[in-house]
Scaffold this active site. Structure first.
Site, PDB file in Angstrom:
ATOM      1  N   GLU B 325       0.824  -1.209   0.000  1.00 10.57           N
ATOM      2  CA  GLU B 325       0.000   0.000   0.000  1.00 10.57           C
ATOM      3  C   GLU B 325       0.860   1.261   0.000  1.00 10.57           C
ATOM      4  OE1 GLU B 325      -3.426  -0.631   2.335  1.00 10.57           O
ATOM      5  OE2 GLU B 325      -4.147   1.430   2.165  1.00 10.57           O
ATOM      6  N   GLU B 328       2.202   1.566  -3.389  1.00  5.45           N
ATOM      7  CA  GLU B 328       1.164   2.055  -4.299  1.00  5.45           C
ATOM      8  C   GLU B 328       0.965   3.558  -4.116  1.00  5.45           C
ATOM      9  OE1 GLU B 328      -2.689   0.178  -3.855  1.00  5.45           O
ATOM     10  OE2 GLU B 328      -3.590   1.454  -5.392  1.00  5.45           O
ATOM     11  N   CYS B 345      -8.610  -1.899   3.667  1.00  6.30           N
ATOM     12  CA  CYS B 345      -8.555  -3.048   4.587  1.00  6.30           C
ATOM     13  C   CYS B 345      -9.908  -3.426   5.150  1.00  6.30           C
ATOM     14  CB  CYS B 345      -7.647  -2.739   5.772  1.00  6.30           C
ATOM     15  SG  CYS B 345      -6.056  -2.183   5.266  1.00  6.30           S
ATOM     16  N   SER B 365      -7.334   1.889  -2.797  1.00  7.50           N
ATOM     17  CA  SER B 365      -6.118   1.134  -3.042  1.00  7.50           C
ATOM     18  C   SER B 365      -6.517  -0.223  -3.589  1.00  7.50           C
ATOM     19  CB  SER B 365      -5.360   0.955  -1.724  1.00  7.50           C
ATOM     20  OG  SER B 365      -4.448  -0.113  -1.841  1.00  7.50           O
ATOM     21  N   LYS B 404     -15.854  -9.548   7.170  1.00  8.87           N
ATOM     22  CA  LYS B 404     -14.765 -10.402   6.671  1.00  8.87           C
ATOM     23  C   LYS B 404     -15.317 -11.716   6.130  1.00  8.87           C
ATOM     24  CE  LYS B 404     -11.087  -7.889   7.455  1.00  8.87           C
ATOM     25  NZ  LYS B 404     -10.230  -7.421   6.353  1.00  8.87           N
ATOM     26  N   GLU B 407     -16.147 -10.769   2.710  1.00  2.88           N
ATOM     27  CA  GLU B 407     -14.923 -10.591   1.918  1.00  2.88           C
ATOM     28  C   GLU B 407     -14.344 -11.941   1.502  1.00  2.88           C
ATOM     29  OE1 GLU B 407     -11.366  -7.780   2.934  1.00  2.88           O
ATOM     30  OE2 GLU B 407     -10.763  -9.801   3.512  1.00  2.88           O
ATOM     31  N   GLU B 412     -13.275 -12.823  -6.036  1.00  5.37           N
ATOM     32  CA  GLU B 412     -11.903 -12.382  -6.341  1.00  5.37           C
ATOM     33  C   GLU B 412     -10.890 -13.012  -5.384  1.00  5.37           C
ATOM     34  OE1 GLU B 412     -14.203 -10.055  -5.222  1.00  5.37           O
ATOM     35  OE2 GLU B 412     -14.983  -9.311  -7.117  1.00  5.37           O
ATOM     36  N   CYS B 549     -11.161  -1.545  14.050  1.00  2.62           N
ATOM     37  CA  CYS B 549     -11.512  -2.958  14.266  1.00  2.62           C
ATOM     38  C   CYS B 549     -11.733  -3.282  15.737  1.00  2.62           C
ATOM     39  CB  CYS B 549     -10.411  -3.856  13.722  1.00  2.62           C
ATOM     40  SG  CYS B 549      -9.937  -3.423  12.052  1.00  2.62           S
TER      41      CYS B 549
END
Lengths: 164, 622
Positions: B325, B328, B345, B365, B404, B407, B412, B549
């Site tokens: 990151e 990037e 994230c 990102s 999560k 996710e 992907e 979190c």
């Protein structure tokens, strides 16, 4: 409550919204009423379009619309049947009439048959207790209805609208 | 009653209505006599900003209600729909109290504190009213408490026990019994809902999402999505904040324990586990430890005892995320890429952008989250190294998060039909698993996670706190741009619970504007500013949950703001306790080794394939 996915009325919806370019949340009920007046009912498209127009989450609009009895989410059938469920009609057997109607049409109250011909709703008392059990078909009163008379009655109205 | 009869014995000229009014007037005049305390003007000076609650003098501040002032003084008034930090709705009536001079009981959550009020919080009338309310709530509540996911943590059960309600007067099933299991993250059981509305308030006020609302009216009211569809096709972003505030089992996480336990017993599977940075500082709360304890070591031991063959630390892949990151970001800055860049994230944040602001997808990102990066290297590099087929590795992650689960199920996040992360457990689910196996974190010796994904810097550890990703990235980006380490590694400006934090830093002549937001209603503010032309921001960190979190939707239930603060502070304590070498992601030796042996360089072809992803607009009803 199930809501029609029909998008055929988008022009009508947009023309109502165009009359209220600066509408806010405060005008929600007005918009719902006017869109229903223009389209006959509130489709998913209508609820989502109103939400985008006044920048209000669709879940809240749906909540308001389902709170009030005045809003419907399916177009009425070409033949709209109102069945009286008042006390006198109940005593004279309107429940059996209702069950037969539901069975014959295959849809529940406040729904419309898939071919768009019939819809029906339950009413409290239409004030025709002497003629119980009573129903209204497209505004016409039909007195002393029995479960046995329902199939013939439906046939009669189907033929009438199909002839048009 | 006829007029004539009523006027009997009275002057005929006085009509009944006038008489009625006169009577009302009389009672009005009478009131102060029977209730001397309402003569505010004559109240002793001591009552200027205080009232009497159960005989105790309770002082209050402007804006206080009877409830807030009493709670602060240590007088307990039970509540159900009350939510700290939100305006009260007074809908459940559970907090009713008796105020001298008021004919009816009043809800203490909405009744403003006034000088000289005399309040009783547990009079016979009050207690009876509360028992009635519980009785009515139980009347249409399904009685499957033994099988309910909230059987040890149900507020309704707790209140019924507290009030000694032991019998059901009647049972009438609610007309709606939908069980909505369509979301990979959240299960909705409308039959267990008590209509307190807390979920609706957090969804709207904290997250600015409003995926759920009240539907219908009266006895038929339910909490649901627009058109009452499954949560999976709604605008729900899977954050799980609603599951934290739900008093019953009406909203809870999708349980993945059964699948994990089955895998642990399957001899053909090698079961590995990773645990997120914030879990070690919250799991203790569910395991009988005081808040603010870092249970990392004992938790790793417990995971091994449960049968996980290899235990990895997601803070390792947080360091890996920072490598990618920060690279990037430097690349975007030096090559005229799209700015500001947003962190990626927090999976609920990603879904939020895809759903509500697809025009900003290119600002995100492309880095996968630490969970997903770890999942990818486990099923490729590690599986190959261990000579195990990827499909025979069952990869579990312990996350503070319900999103999560979503996710991990994204198409992907895997390859050749094999998921990178096979199951995600929340902190709460892990606590249940520990309980089931009678593993007490207090009794376990600490151990360290396994190589090659066990080393972590504390830059990776603070990923669990709002501002942590930004701070970790700044530490590494500074080094990447200048070739030397920043003298001061503490970017205190981006730390803490505030909703939006901003900071400007000059790195080798480049002026960098950063912003950090937690909870999506705050993210929305920043997005709207940018939409309206704000251009001084280059790097923005967003975490979906309050405090990051540590306040995640998979964490221990009903956290107060101070609970979240304690967890957050603990992460920074851990960071402070390490030497500078262990506070920088790019000095993580195992991360370096992974690049040397397998990945090549940050943003290189292998990284691109395994560690980066892409996003889709989600045209859902919203």
């Amino acid at each position: 409550m199930d809501v029609s996915t029909d998008t055929a009325n988008s022009a009508e919806i947009q023309s109502v919204l165009a009359r209220y370019p600066d509408a806010t949340e405060d005008q929600l009920i007005t918009l719902l009423q006017e869109v229903q007046d223009a389209c006959g009912y509130l489709s998913r498209d209508a609820i989502l379009s109103i939400g985008r127009h006044i920048d209000m989450p669709a879940s809240r609009i749906y909540g308001v619309a389902t709170f009030y009895n005045q809003f419907r989410f399916y177009p009425l059938g070409r033949v709209h049947i109102q069945i009286c469920r008042g006390t006198a009609c109940h005593v004279k057997g309107s429940k059996a009439v209702l069950d037969t109607l539901q069975g014959e049409l295959g849809v529940g109250a406040n729904q419309t048959t898939r071919d768009g011909v019939f819809s029906f709703e339950e009413l409290a008392c239409i004030g025709a207790c002497g003629l119980a059990p009573a129903i209204m078909v497209n505004g016409e009163l039909r007195a002393k209805v029995t479960p046995e008379s329902i199939p013939g009655l439906l046939k009669e109205y189907r033929e009438k609208v199909e002839a048009v | 009653m006829s007029k004539k009869k009523h006027a009997d014995g009275k002057p005929a000229a006085e009509p009944a209505e006038d008489k009625k009014m006169a009577e009302e007037k009389k009672t009005e005049e009478k009131k102060p006599e029977s209730n001397p305390t309402v003569k505010v003007a004559e109240a002793p000076k001591a009552f200027e900003n205080s009232m009497l609650v159960d005989g105790h003098v309770v002082t209050f501040e402007p804006g206080d209600t009877i409830l807030t002032a009493s709670l602060r003084t240590g007088i307990h008034i039970p509540t159900l729909c009350y939510l700290e930090g939100f305006s009260a709705t007074g809908s459940c009536r559970f907090c009713v109290v008796e105020v001298e001079g008021r004919p009816a009981l009043v809800p203490s959550c909405t009744y403003p504190a006034e000088p000289g009020l005399k309040v009783q919080t547990h009079s016979a009338r009050v207690v009876e009213a509360r028992r009635t309310i519980i009785g009515l709530l139980l009347a249409d509540h399904p009685g499957d408490c033994l099988a309910c996911v909230r059987s040890d943590s149900c507020r309704l059960q707790e209140l019924a026990a507290e009030l000694d309600v032991r019998q059901r007067r009647s049972y009438t099933a609610r007309p709606h019994h939908e069980l909505d299991t369509a979301s990979p993250s959240i299960v909705r059981e409308t039959s267990k809902c008590v209509l307190c509305g807390k979920c609706i308030r957090v969804c709207e006020d904290v997250q600015g999402v409003s995926a759920i609302g009240f539907i219908g009216r009266g006895a038929e009211t339910i909490v649901g999505t627009v058109f009452n569809q499954g949560m999976n096709v709604s605008s729900c972003i899977n954050c799980g904040q609603c599951t934290l505030v739900c008093p019953t089992g009406a909203l809870h996480e999708q349980r993945d324990l059964t699948r994990v336990v089955a895998a642990l017993r399957d001899p053909t599977k090698t079961v590995v586990v990773q645990h997120a940075p914030s879990v070690s500082v919250s799991i203790g709360e569910l395991a009988g430890l005081p808040p603010g304890i870092d249970a990392d070591g004992p938790m790793v031991t417990a995971l091994r005892r449960l049968g996980f063959k290899y235990v990895f630390d997601t803070s390792f892949s947080a360091d890996l995320t920072i490598m990618e990151e920060a690279s990037e970001f430097v690349h975007r800055v030096s090559h005229g890429g799209i700015l500001p860049m947003f962190t990626s994230c927090s999976p609920a944040w990603i879904k939020f952008v895809e759903t509500f602001y697809p025009e900003f997808m290119h600002n995100l990102s492309t880095c996968k989250s630490p969970q997903a990066m770890m999942g990818a290297v486990i099923k490729t590099y590690w599986a190959k190294r261990m000579d195990i087929k990827p499909e025979d590795v069952f990869s579990v992650s312990i996350m503070p998060c319900t999103a999560k689960k979503f996710e991990a199920a994204r198409p992907e996040m895997g390859r050749d039909g094999v998921r990178d992360v096979d199951a995600v457990l929340t902190t709460r689910e892990l606590a249940r698993l520990l309980k089931q196996h009678n593993l007490n974190l207090r009794d376990l010796e600490p151990t360290v996670p396994d190589s090659p994904f066990g080393e972590r810097s504390t830059a990776g550890k603070i990923f669990g706190a709002s501002g942590g990703v930004m701070e970790a990235a700044l530490r590494t980006a500074y080094s990447m741009i200048t070739g030397e380490e920043a003298k001061n590694l503490d970017f205190v400006e981006v730390r803490g619970l505030s909703g939006i934090k901003e900071y400007r830093i000059n790195v080798a002549g480049i002026d960098v504007g950063v912003a950090v937001a937690n909870s999506l209603s705050n993210a929305r503010k920043i997005l709207e500013q940018i939409k309206n032309g704000r251009s001084d921001l280059h790097f923005v960190e967003i975490m979906s949950c309050p405090g990051g979190c540590v306040g995640g939707g998979g964490q221990p239930l009903a956290p107060s703001r101070s609970d979240i603060k304690i967890r957050l502070d603990k992460l920074y304590d851990i960071d402070k306790s390490e030497s500078a070498n262990h506070r920088l992601s790019h000095l993580n030796q195992e991360v370096k080794k992974l690049y040397d042996e397998f990945l090549g360089t940050p943003l290189g072809p292998m990284s691109h394939e395994l560690l980066h992803t892409h996003y889709h607009a989600r045209p859902v009803a919203r």
